[in-house]
Design a protein around this motif. Structure first.
Motif, PDB file in Angstrom:
ATOM      1  N   PHE A  79      18.135 -57.186 -10.631  1.00 20.29           N
ATOM      2  CA  PHE A  79      18.410 -58.180  -9.592  1.00 20.29           C
ATOM      3  C   PHE A  79      18.647 -57.459  -8.268  1.00 20.29           C
ATOM      4  N   SER A  80      18.374 -58.150  -7.157  1.00 25.49           N
ATOM      5  CA  SER A  80      18.819 -57.659  -5.863  1.00 25.49           C
ATOM      6  C   SER A  80      20.347 -57.745  -5.828  1.00 25.49           C
ATOM      7  N   PRO A  81      21.020 -56.968  -4.974  1.00 21.37           N
ATOM      8  CA  PRO A  81      22.493 -56.970  -4.956  1.00 21.37           C
ATOM      9  C   PRO A  81      23.110 -58.354  -4.777  1.00 21.37           C
ATOM     10  N   ASP A  82      22.461 -59.227  -3.983  1.00 23.51           N
ATOM     11  CA  ASP A  82      23.013 -60.570  -3.777  1.00 23.51           C
ATOM     12  C   ASP A  82      22.575 -61.553  -4.849  1.00 23.51           C
ATOM     13  N   GLY A  83      21.755 -61.102  -5.801  1.00 24.03           N
ATOM     14  CA  GLY A  83      21.295 -61.956  -6.888  1.00 24.03           C
ATOM     15  C   GLY A  83      20.177 -62.899  -6.519  1.00 24.03           C
ATOM     16  N   GLY A  84      19.694 -62.832  -5.287  1.00 22.01           N
ATOM     17  CA  GLY A  84      18.669 -63.779  -4.843  1.00 22.01           C
ATOM     18  C   GLY A  84      17.282 -63.488  -5.356  1.00 22.01           C
ATOM     19  N   LEU A  85      17.018 -62.244  -5.741  1.00 28.43           N
ATOM     20  CA  LEU A  85      15.702 -61.864  -6.246  1.00 28.43           C
ATOM     21  C   LEU A  85      15.839 -61.236  -7.633  1.00 28.43           C
ATOM     22  N   LEU A  86      14.840 -61.471  -8.471  1.00 23.40           N
ATOM     23  CA  LEU A  86      14.730 -60.858  -9.789  1.00 23.40           C
ATOM     24  C   LEU A  86      13.433 -60.072  -9.833  1.00 23.40           C
ATOM     25  N   ARG A  96       6.871 -57.761 -10.870  1.00 28.29           N
ATOM     26  CA  ARG A  96       6.826 -59.109 -10.322  1.00 28.29           C
ATOM     27  C   ARG A  96       8.143 -59.414  -9.630  1.00 28.29           C
ATOM     28  N   VAL A  97       8.035 -59.964  -8.425  1.00 28.21           N
ATOM     29  CA  VAL A  97       9.186 -60.298  -7.603  1.00 28.21           C
ATOM     30  C   VAL A  97       9.361 -61.812  -7.636  1.00 28.21           C
ATOM     31  N   LEU A  98      10.532 -62.268  -8.090  1.00 21.58           N
ATOM     32  CA  LEU A  98      10.775 -63.699  -8.241  1.00 21.58           C
ATOM     33  C   LEU A  98      12.018 -64.118  -7.479  1.00 21.58           C
ATOM     34  N   GLU A  99      11.993 -65.320  -6.937  1.00 22.24           N
ATOM     35  CA  GLU A  99      13.177 -65.924  -6.327  1.00 22.24           C
ATOM     36  C   GLU A  99      14.028 -66.461  -7.459  1.00 22.24           C
ATOM     37  N   THR A 100      15.278 -66.005  -7.558  1.00 21.42           N
ATOM     38  CA  THR A 100      16.090 -66.291  -8.739  1.00 21.42           C
ATOM     39  C   THR A 100      16.389 -67.777  -8.899  1.00 21.42           C
ATOM     40  N   GLY A 128      10.648 -46.605 -11.151  1.00 19.57           N
ATOM     41  CA  GLY A 128      10.393 -45.369 -11.877  1.00 19.57           C
ATOM     42  C   GLY A 128       9.352 -45.587 -12.961  1.00 19.57           C
ATOM     43  N   THR A 129       8.454 -44.629 -13.148  1.00 19.76           N
ATOM     44  CA  THR A 129       7.344 -44.809 -14.091  1.00 19.76           C
ATOM     45  C   THR A 129       7.324 -43.721 -15.162  1.00 19.76           C
ATOM     46  N   ASP A 130       6.390 -43.871 -16.103  1.00 13.62           N
ATOM     47  CA  ASP A 130       6.318 -42.962 -17.239  1.00 13.62           C
ATOM     48  C   ASP A 130       5.763 -41.590 -16.873  1.00 13.62           C
ATOM     49  N   ASN A 131       5.179 -41.456 -15.684  1.00  7.78           N
ATOM     50  CA  ASN A 131       4.605 -40.171 -15.283  1.00  7.78           C
ATOM     51  C   ASN A 131       5.492 -39.382 -14.319  1.00  7.78           C
ATOM     52  N   GLY A 132       6.739 -39.806 -14.163  1.00  5.71           N
ATOM     53  CA  GLY A 132       7.680 -39.078 -13.329  1.00  5.71           C
ATOM     54  C   GLY A 132       7.728 -39.508 -11.878  1.00  5.71           C
ATOM     55  N   ARG A 133       6.895 -40.456 -11.490  1.00  6.75           N
ATOM     56  CA  ARG A 133       6.881 -40.905 -10.103  1.00  6.75           C
ATOM     57  C   ARG A 133       7.922 -41.987  -9.853  1.00  6.75           C
ATOM     58  N   ILE A 134       8.423 -41.999  -8.618  1.00  8.49           N
ATOM     59  CA  ILE A 134       9.302 -43.074  -8.161  1.00  8.49           C
ATOM     60  C   ILE A 134       8.698 -43.640  -6.892  1.00  8.49           C
ATOM     61  N   GLN A 135       8.322 -44.907  -6.926  1.00 13.39           N
ATOM     62  CA  GLN A 135       7.800 -45.583  -5.748  1.00 13.39           C
ATOM     63  C   GLN A 135       8.916 -46.399  -5.099  1.00 13.39           C
ATOM     64  N   VAL A 136       8.980 -46.352  -3.786  1.00 12.96           N
ATOM     65  CA  VAL A 136       9.985 -47.094  -3.035  1.00 12.96           C
ATOM     66  C   VAL A 136       9.277 -48.131  -2.163  1.00 12.96           C
ATOM     67  N   PHE A 137       9.721 -49.382  -2.283  1.00 14.05           N
ATOM     68  CA  PHE A 137       9.154 -50.490  -1.518  1.00 14.05           C
ATOM     69  C   PHE A 137      10.213 -51.054  -0.576  1.00 14.05           C
ATOM     70  N   GLN A 138       9.783 -51.419   0.623  1.00 13.77           N
ATOM     71  CA  GLN A 138      10.631 -52.138   1.569  1.00 13.77           C
ATOM     72  C   GLN A 138      10.408 -53.628   1.364  1.00 13.77           C
ATOM     73  N   LEU A 139      11.495 -54.368   1.107  1.00 15.25           N
ATOM     74  CA  LEU A 139      11.403 -55.804   0.863  1.00 15.25           C
ATOM     75  C   LEU A 139      11.589 -56.544   2.186  1.00 15.25           C
ATOM     76  N   ARG A 140      10.597 -57.351   2.541  1.00 16.71           N
ATOM     77  CA  ARG A 140      10.655 -58.111   3.778  1.00 16.71           C
ATOM     78  C   ARG A 140      10.380 -59.574   3.484  1.00 16.71           C
ATOM     79  N   GLN A 141      10.608 -60.403   4.484  1.00 12.55           N
ATOM     80  CA  GLN A 141      10.387 -61.844   4.333  1.00 12.55           C
ATOM     81  C   GLN A 141       8.950 -62.154   3.917  1.00 12.55           C
ATOM     82  N   GLY A 142       8.006 -61.429   4.507  1.00  9.62           N
ATOM     83  CA  GLY A 142       6.603 -61.692   4.205  1.00  9.62           C
ATOM     84  C   GLY A 142       6.085 -60.972   2.988  1.00  9.62           C
ATOM     85  N   GLY A 143       6.897 -60.145   2.335  1.00 14.40           N
ATOM     86  CA  GLY A 143       6.459 -59.421   1.157  1.00 14.40           C
ATOM     87  C   GLY A 143       6.846 -57.965   1.218  1.00 14.40           C
ATOM     88  N   ALA A 144       6.720 -57.266   0.098  1.00 16.53           N
ATOM     89  CA  ALA A 144       7.136 -55.873  -0.018  1.00 16.53           C
ATOM     90  C   ALA A 144       6.020 -54.927   0.413  1.00 16.53           C
TER      91      ALA A 144
END
Length: 252
Positions: A79-86, A96-100, A128-144
């Motif tokens: 969950f996002s810290p405020d619980g608004g996204l799952l 998958r990004v969902l509105e809680t 985090g993935t099975d091949n050791g990579r970590i992808q970081v996404f910025q979450l915005r109103q219009g999408g990540a």
């Protein structure tokens, strides 16, 4: 179970109701559960080999929503810290990004490997993935939007946790290392090798301490900004996951 202090009454109530999720219950998963997360307001999300994620009311145990759009096992939920996204991550190499509140899907993020762990903080999502990579996404109103890729682990990233209120990320891997990152900048801050697969990581709610657990049952507690060992304890079995209670005096 490893513990310092006692869980809150709210956590105890949620634990007492976990029985409603057992096989045969209405809406229960049909195959083993691989992931679980609890929101700030007591919702529970689960992910399963049956290729679904589920959203539950934590105290009543009532099923709120089944998320069945993944094409493979759902291996991580957060969950996002405020619980608004799952967020639900899968072996199908997507998140998958969902509105809680409505459980409506907002976006599908494509990943560069099978998802093994998720963590969110403010406007950032780490995958985090099975091949050791970590992808970081910025979450915005219009999408990540992908903003960084953290490289350093050589095995699957089994645990991720953000320091509360910051972009500092803690990661643990099957390669036996734990790492601290500035997630937004994509830079490494510190690392430590334990020589044993790391299976769970966490920050306390105040952001003052970090903890990580190993497959051999050892759990280490450090200051939040460095791997200068403060204390260690051995659990009765191998650690599979790790979390602090809301007050920070309990970890298990």
């Amino acid at each position: 179970m490893l513990a310092w202090g006692l869980p809150s009454s709210r956590a105890q109530n949620a634990a007492l109701n976990l029985g409603v999720f057992k096989a045969g219950s209405w809406g229960a998963h049909l195959r083993p559960v691989l992931a679980l997360a609890v929101s700030a307001d007591g919702l529970i999300a689960t992910g399963s080999v049956d290729e679904t994620g589920k959203l539950w009311a934590g105290v009543s145990g009532k099923l709120q929503k089944t998320i069945g759009a993944h094409a493979d096992s759902v291996t991580a939920v957060a969950f996002s810290p405020d619980g608004g996204l799952l967020f639900t991550g899968s072996d199908d190499q997507s998140v998958r990004v969902l509105e809680t509140g409505s459980a409506s899907e907002q976006q599908v993020l494509r990943t560069q490997g099978r998802v093994r762990s998720l963590a969110a903080s403010g406007g950032l999502l780490a995958v985090g993935t099975d091949n050791g990579r970590i992808q970081v996404f910025q979450l915005r109103q219009g999408g990540a939007e992908a903003v960084a890729q953290l490289q350093g682990h050589s095995g699957e990233v089994r645990g991720l946790a953000f320091r509360p209120g910051s972009g500092v990320l803690l990661s643990g891997s099957r390669d036996g290392t734990v790492r601290l990152w500035d997630a937004a900048k994509g830079t490494s801050l510190a690392s430590k090798s334990e020589g044993v697969p790391v299976s769970g990581v966490a920050f306390d709610p105040a952001g003052q301490r970090l903890a990580y657990g190993l497959e051999n049952g050892l759990v280490y507690l450090h200051p939040a900004n460095a791997f200068s060992q403060n204390s260690a304890v051995r659990a009765s079995g191998g650690v599979q996951a790790l979390a602090f209670a809301p007050g920070g005096a309990y970890v298990g």
